[in-house]
Scaffold this active site. Structure first.
Site, short mmCIF file in Angstrom:
data_model
loop_
_atom_site.label_atom_id
_atom_site.label_comp_id
_atom_site.label_asym_id
_atom_site.label_seq_id
_atom_site.Cartn_x
_atom_site.Cartn_y
_atom_site.Cartn_z
N ASP A 76 0.86 -1.19 0.00
CA ASP A 76 0.00 0.00 0.00
C ASP A 76 0.89 1.23 0.00
O ASP A 76 1.96 1.24 0.61
CB ASP A 76 -0.96 0.01 1.19
CG ASP A 76 -0.25 -0.03 2.54
OD1 ASP A 76 0.07 1.06 3.06
OD2 ASP A 76 -0.03 -1.12 3.06
N ASP A 165 -9.76 3.25 5.60
CA ASP A 165 -8.65 3.22 6.56
C ASP A 165 -9.12 3.94 7.82
O ASP A 165 -9.15 5.18 7.86
CB ASP A 165 -7.43 3.90 5.93
CG ASP A 165 -6.22 3.94 6.86
OD1 ASP A 165 -6.34 3.50 8.02
OD2 ASP A 165 -5.16 4.41 6.42
N GLU A 167 -8.32 4.15 11.77
CA GLU A 167 -7.25 3.75 12.71
C GLU A 167 -6.90 4.89 13.63
O GLU A 167 -7.60 5.89 13.72
CB GLU A 167 -6.03 3.31 11.91
CG GLU A 167 -5.50 4.40 10.97
CD GLU A 167 -4.13 4.07 10.39
OE1 GLU A 167 -3.18 3.97 11.19
OE2 GLU A 167 -4.01 3.92 9.16
#
Length: 277
Positions: A76, A165, A167
């Site tokens: 990524d 994403d 987090e």
């Protein structure tokens, strides 16, 4: 009888040791850094990328020592990597990639075209990801921004569903100032809007520790959304509630060519199946 006059007093010279001590102190004070402020450690908005807080919160314990199932290597990337040498990665066995497209509703990756198209052009299956900032706008709004700026999906056999994403917050409070129930609502709004726009269930990228702390270890997304778990260790470890297996695993931020390396939990034909929907 002669008169003895005392000699005039002479200025006393400083001792050499005293001079040296004074010089050292002056040099030390001159080179001391100024006191740090709370803002010194906060990165610029837009600079976040997958796994930014994994090492700090979850630790670094090494690379995988081996697996029983077939794994397919992936990477990524974000603007942090700049122009990527995709042919080098391909020649080293990397077969899939995720590229950061957006963050919040205020940032798009300036290297997105080179990274997204470059990975596709060497033969990789690729997808786009969105770095969530639940403290700036609601989930549905960010899903729209993501789809409108590279996060869409097409049934070409080479495009993976978009990834959320979600987090550790690199800009402030770990959970973006939200309660666990409010965070679940934010994530649900993003996922629902993404599916409404693309027809696909988005991948969820997270860490078990963050998910437990910030969603209360909510299990309600496991039946529809593939899990991409981050843990820099020799094993995946415990998964968030509801998921009995992971689809992807980010296992290191210090891999060759590009830092963030991942394992798809299956052979290449299963990765192609995920792309095809």
């Amino acid at each position: 009888m002669p008169v003895h006059r005392p000699e005039p007093l002479r200025p006393r010279r400083p001792r050499l040791a005293g001079l040296l001590l004074t010089a050292v102190l002056a040099l030390t004070l001159a080179t001391q850094p100024s006191p740090a402020t709370a803002d010194d450690d906060i990165p610029a908005r837009g600079s976040a990328h997958m796994g930014m807080g994994v090492a700090a919160h979850d630790g670094v314990h090494g690379l995988p020592v081996g697996t029983l199932a077939t794994q397919t290597e992936g990477v990524d990337v974000s603007s942090y990597q700049g122009d990527v040498a995709w042919s080098t990665l391909w020649n080293n066995g990397v077969r899939w990639a995720y590229v950061k497209a957006t963050e919040g509703t205020y940032y798009t990756n300036p290297y997105f075209a080179q990274q997204y198209n470059g990975s596709y052009n060497v033969g990789m299956i690729r997808g786009a990801y969105h770095f969530a900032t639940p403290d700036t706008t609601n989930g549905a709004t960010q899903a729209d921004y993501f789809v409108d700026h590279g996060g869409g999906w097409s049934r070409d056999g080479k495009t993976l569903p978009g990834a959320l994403d979600i987090e550790w917050n690199p800009y402030g409070d770990d959970c973006y100032g939200k309660t666990q129930s409010a965070m679940v609502t934010w994530i649900r709004d993003f996922l629902n809007q993404y599916k409404a726009r693309t027809g696909r269930d988005a991948v969820i990228y997270t860490t078990t520790s963050w998910w437990t702390q910030c969603t209360g270890n909510y299990s309600g997304f496991a039946s529809a959304n593939p899990l991409w778990v981050a843990r820099y260790a020799s094993t995946v470890g415990d998964l968030p509630a509801g998921w009995s297996y992971h689809t992807m695993w980010q296992y290191t931020s210090s891999g060759p060519t590009v830092g963030d390396h991942n394992k798809f939990n299956g052979a290449l034909d299963r990765l192609q199946a995920l792309a095809n929907g």
